[in-house]
Design a protein around this motif. Structure first.
Motif, PDB file in Angstrom:
ATOM      1  N   ILE A 151      22.132 -53.768 -78.678  1.00 24.30           N
ATOM      2  CA  ILE A 151      22.695 -54.763 -77.761  1.00 24.30           C
ATOM      3  C   ILE A 151      22.724 -54.195 -76.342  1.00 24.30           C
ATOM      4  O   ILE A 151      22.314 -54.858 -75.389  1.00 24.30           O
ATOM      5  N   GLU A 152      23.191 -52.961 -76.220  1.00 23.54           N
ATOM      6  CA  GLU A 152      23.259 -52.322 -74.889  1.00 23.54           C
ATOM      7  C   GLU A 152      21.876 -52.231 -74.268  1.00 23.54           C
ATOM      8  O   GLU A 152      21.685 -52.546 -73.097  1.00 23.54           O
ATOM      9  N   ALA A 153      20.874 -51.848 -75.042  1.00 14.67           N
ATOM     10  CA  ALA A 153      19.509 -51.729 -74.511  1.00 14.67           C
ATOM     11  C   ALA A 153      18.971 -53.087 -74.077  1.00 14.67           C
ATOM     12  O   ALA A 153      18.337 -53.206 -73.014  1.00 14.67           O
ATOM     13  N   GLU A 154      19.227 -54.116 -74.875  1.00 14.17           N
ATOM     14  CA  GLU A 154      18.740 -55.453 -74.531  1.00 14.17           C
ATOM     15  C   GLU A 154      19.411 -55.997 -73.269  1.00 14.17           C
ATOM     16  O   GLU A 154      18.764 -56.656 -72.463  1.00 14.17           O
ATOM     17  N   PHE A 155      20.695 -55.738 -73.109  1.00 18.29           N
ATOM     18  CA  PHE A 155      21.380 -56.227 -71.912  1.00 18.29           C
ATOM     19  C   PHE A 155      20.873 -55.529 -70.651  1.00 18.29           C
ATOM     20  O   PHE A 155      21.105 -55.992 -69.547  1.00 18.29           O
ATOM     21  N   GLY A 156      20.178 -54.433 -70.825  1.00 19.66           N
ATOM     22  CA  GLY A 156      19.591 -53.735 -69.676  1.00 19.66           C
ATOM     23  C   GLY A 156      18.273 -54.327 -69.225  1.00 19.66           C
ATOM     24  O   GLY A 156      17.749 -53.955 -68.180  1.00 19.66           O
ATOM     25  N   THR A 157      17.732 -55.242 -70.012  1.00 21.18           N
ATOM     26  CA  THR A 157      16.465 -55.883 -69.638  1.00 21.18           C
ATOM     27  C   THR A 157      16.730 -57.286 -69.116  1.00 21.18           C
ATOM     28  O   THR A 157      17.619 -57.984 -69.598  1.00 21.18           O
ATOM     29  N   PRO A 158      15.957 -57.724 -68.122  1.00 20.38           N
ATOM     30  CA  PRO A 158      16.205 -59.052 -67.547  1.00 20.38           C
ATOM     31  C   PRO A 158      15.756 -60.210 -68.441  1.00 20.38           C
ATOM     32  O   PRO A 158      16.193 -61.327 -68.248  1.00 20.38           O
ATOM     33  N   ALA A 159      14.929 -59.964 -69.425  1.00 18.18           N
ATOM     34  CA  ALA A 159      14.387 -61.053 -70.241  1.00 18.18           C
ATOM     35  C   ALA A 159      15.104 -61.204 -71.581  1.00 18.18           C
ATOM     36  O   ALA A 159      14.542 -61.754 -72.516  1.00 18.18           O
ATOM     37  N   HIS A 160      16.342 -60.732 -71.688  1.00 13.78           N
ATOM     38  CA  HIS A 160      17.038 -60.808 -72.973  1.00 13.78           C
ATOM     39  C   HIS A 160      17.471 -62.242 -73.289  1.00 13.78           C
ATOM     40  O   HIS A 160      17.634 -63.061 -72.404  1.00 13.78           O
ATOM     41  N   ASP A 161      17.654 -62.487 -74.565  1.00 14.34           N
ATOM     42  CA  ASP A 161      18.128 -63.779 -75.050  1.00 14.34           C
ATOM     43  C   ASP A 161      19.645 -63.685 -75.159  1.00 14.34           C
ATOM     44  O   ASP A 161      20.178 -63.124 -76.123  1.00 14.34           O
ATOM     45  N   LEU A 162      20.332 -64.231 -74.179  1.00 15.60           N
ATOM     46  CA  LEU A 162      21.789 -64.106 -74.084  1.00 15.60           C
ATOM     47  C   LEU A 162      22.488 -64.649 -75.324  1.00 15.60           C
ATOM     48  O   LEU A 162      23.371 -63.993 -75.879  1.00 15.60           O
ATOM     49  N   GLN A 163      22.075 -65.806 -75.794  1.00 13.96           N
ATOM     50  CA  GLN A 163      22.730 -66.407 -76.958  1.00 13.96           C
ATOM     51  C   GLN A 163      22.506 -65.559 -78.207  1.00 13.96           C
ATOM     52  O   GLN A 163      23.418 -65.351 -78.999  1.00 13.96           O
ATOM     53  N   GLU A 164      21.308 -65.037 -78.385  1.00 18.56           N
ATOM     54  CA  GLU A 164      21.013 -64.193 -79.548  1.00 18.56           C
ATOM     55  C   GLU A 164      21.852 -62.922 -79.508  1.00 18.56           C
ATOM     56  O   GLU A 164      22.391 -62.489 -80.539  1.00 18.56           O
ATOM     57  N   LEU A 165      21.981 -62.312 -78.345  1.00 20.45           N
ATOM     58  CA  LEU A 165      22.784 -61.093 -78.227  1.00 20.45           C
ATOM     59  C   LEU A 165      24.259 -61.376 -78.505  1.00 20.45           C
ATOM     60  O   LEU A 165      24.940 -60.558 -79.118  1.00 20.45           O
ATOM     61  N   ARG A 166      24.733 -62.514 -78.078  1.00 21.16           N
ATOM     62  CA  ARG A 166      26.119 -62.881 -78.388  1.00 21.16           C
ATOM     63  C   ARG A 166      26.311 -63.056 -79.887  1.00 21.16           C
ATOM     64  O   ARG A 166      27.342 -62.662 -80.448  1.00 21.16           O
ATOM     65  N   THR A 167      25.326 -63.645 -80.545  1.00 20.31           N
ATOM     66  CA  THR A 167      25.389 -63.823 -81.997  1.00 20.31           C
ATOM     67  C   THR A 167      25.413 -62.467 -82.695  1.00 20.31           C
ATOM     68  O   THR A 167      26.220 -62.236 -83.608  1.00 20.31           O
ATOM     69  N   VAL A 168      24.531 -61.559 -82.269  1.00 18.49           N
ATOM     70  CA  VAL A 168      24.488 -60.212 -82.860  1.00 18.49           C
ATOM     71  C   VAL A 168      25.807 -59.488 -82.609  1.00 18.49           C
ATOM     72  O   VAL A 168      26.336 -58.824 -83.510  1.00 18.49           O
ATOM     73  N   LEU A 169      26.366 -59.634 -81.417  1.00 15.56           N
ATOM     74  CA  LEU A 169      27.644 -58.992 -81.111  1.00 15.56           C
ATOM     75  C   LEU A 169      28.763 -59.554 -81.991  1.00 15.56           C
ATOM     76  O   LEU A 169      29.589 -58.790 -82.514  1.00 15.56           O
ATOM     77  N   THR A 170      28.784 -60.846 -82.188  1.00 14.38           N
ATOM     78  CA  THR A 170      29.788 -61.460 -83.057  1.00 14.38           C
ATOM     79  C   THR A 170      29.652 -60.944 -84.486  1.00 14.38           C
ATOM     80  O   THR A 170      30.652 -60.594 -85.133  1.00 14.38           O
ATOM     81  N   GLU A 171      28.426 -60.852 -84.980  1.00 13.54           N
ATOM     82  CA  GLU A 171      28.197 -60.324 -86.332  1.00 13.54           C
ATOM     83  C   GLU A 171      28.613 -58.857 -86.420  1.00 13.54           C
ATOM     84  O   GLU A 171      29.185 -58.426 -87.435  1.00 13.54           O
ATOM     85  N   THR A 172      28.338 -58.100 -85.375  1.00  7.03           N
ATOM     86  CA  THR A 172      28.706 -56.684 -85.358  1.00  7.03           C
ATOM     87  C   THR A 172      30.219 -56.524 -85.361  1.00  7.03           C
ATOM     88  O   THR A 172      30.754 -55.681 -86.091  1.00  7.03           O
ATOM     89  N   ARG A 173      30.905 -57.335 -84.595  1.00  5.83           N
ATOM     90  CA  ARG A 173      32.371 -57.269 -84.584  1.00  5.83           C
ATOM     91  C   ARG A 173      32.939 -57.666 -85.952  1.00  5.83           C
ATOM     92  O   ARG A 173      33.916 -57.073 -86.419  1.00  5.83           O
ATOM     93  N   ARG A 174      32.307 -58.598 -86.615  1.00  2.25           N
ATOM     94  CA  ARG A 174      32.731 -58.988 -87.965  1.00  2.25           C
ATOM     95  C   ARG A 174      32.500 -57.821 -88.941  1.00  2.25           C
ATOM     96  O   ARG A 174      33.340 -57.553 -89.805  1.00  2.25           O
ATOM     97  N   THR A 175      31.391 -57.116 -88.783  1.00  2.21           N
ATOM     98  CA  THR A 175      31.108 -55.948 -89.626  1.00  2.21           C
ATOM     99  C   THR A 175      32.165 -54.871 -89.407  1.00  2.21           C
ATOM    100  O   THR A 175      32.619 -54.240 -90.364  1.00  2.21           O
ATOM    101  N   ILE A 176      32.553 -54.667 -88.160  1.00  2.00           N
ATOM    102  CA  ILE A 176      33.598 -53.684 -87.859  1.00  2.00           C
ATOM    103  C   ILE A 176      34.888 -54.074 -88.564  1.00  2.00           C
ATOM    104  O   ILE A 176      35.519 -53.256 -89.237  1.00  2.00           O
ATOM    105  N   ARG A 177      35.260 -55.313 -88.423  1.00  2.00           N
ATOM    106  CA  ARG A 177      36.524 -55.781 -88.995  1.00  2.00           C
ATOM    107  C   ARG A 177      36.512 -55.767 -90.523  1.00  2.00           C
ATOM    108  O   ARG A 177      37.469 -55.304 -91.147  1.00  2.00           O
ATOM    109  N   ASP A 178      35.433 -56.254 -91.115  1.00  2.00           N
ATOM    110  CA  ASP A 178      35.404 -56.430 -92.568  1.00  2.00           C
ATOM    111  C   ASP A 178      34.858 -55.201 -93.297  1.00  2.00           C
ATOM    112  O   ASP A 178      35.608 -54.485 -93.958  1.00  2.00           O
ATOM    113  N   GLU A 179      33.571 -54.967 -93.179  1.00  2.00           N
ATOM    114  CA  GLU A 179      32.929 -53.904 -93.963  1.00  2.00           C
ATOM    115  C   GLU A 179      33.380 -52.510 -93.545  1.00  2.00           C
ATOM    116  O   GLU A 179      33.684 -51.673 -94.396  1.00  2.00           O
TER     117      GLU A 179
END
Length: 159
Positions: free
Chosen positions: A51-79
């Motif tokens: 996520i950090e690497a993608e946010f460093g590029t100007p052509a990132h997919d903002l919505q996709e990165l938000r989705t991945v971040l949400t899933e990652t936060r869920r993984t932190i909380r649950d698994e």
């Protein structure tokens, strides 16, 4: 008298064997708990680094990165939370504390990324200072993981 002595010696040997098997079982239970936590933490770290690497590029997919971040936060909380509870149950307390610090560090990193990107509406790359702050949190989590793994290896007597 000789029979009683032989029976006593056999009883002591059996007790010693049972204790050795129990120690082996406990070591295996701890190893499994530590390995599960490390695997989940590595999964989260890799996702956050991506996520950090993608946010460093100007052509990132903002919505996709938000989705991945949400899933990652869920993984932190649950698994990762489940894996932490296993380490807390297996102990020792010092290692459980280190595991908790690792989980908190990864959670803080995810929160920093969320704070830096939450209000964004464009795909513009994050600034160098924002990326450096995120990398600082990631590096901190890496240090927590290294300390946890070194202590876990000692706790299960892996050399």
């Amino acid at each position: 008298m000789g029979t009683a002595l032989a029976a006593a010696i056999a009883g002591f040997a059996a007790q010693r064997q049972v204790r050795a098997e129990h120690r082996h079982w406990r070591r295996q239970m701890r190893r499994d708990a530590y390995a599960a936590l490390a695997a989940r933490a590595d999964e989260v770290r890799e996702a956050l680094r991506g996520i950090e690497a993608e946010f460093g590029t100007p052509a990132h997919d903002l919505q996709e990165l938000r989705t991945v971040l949400t899933e990652t936060r869920r993984t932190i909380r649950d698994e990762l939370g489940d894996a932490l509870r296993s380490v807390e149950l297996e102990g020792p307390p010092e290692l459980a504390r280190m595991a908790g610090e690792l989980v908190k560090s990864l959670s803080a990193c995810a929160a920093v990324i969320q704070a830096r990107t939450g209000g964004r509406t464009t795909n513009q790359a994050l600034g160098a200072d924002q990326l450096a702050r995120i990398r600082g949190f990631l590096n901190h989590a890496d240090g927590k993981r290294e300390r946890f793994m070194a202590s876990a290896s000692r706790a299960i007597d892996v050399r």
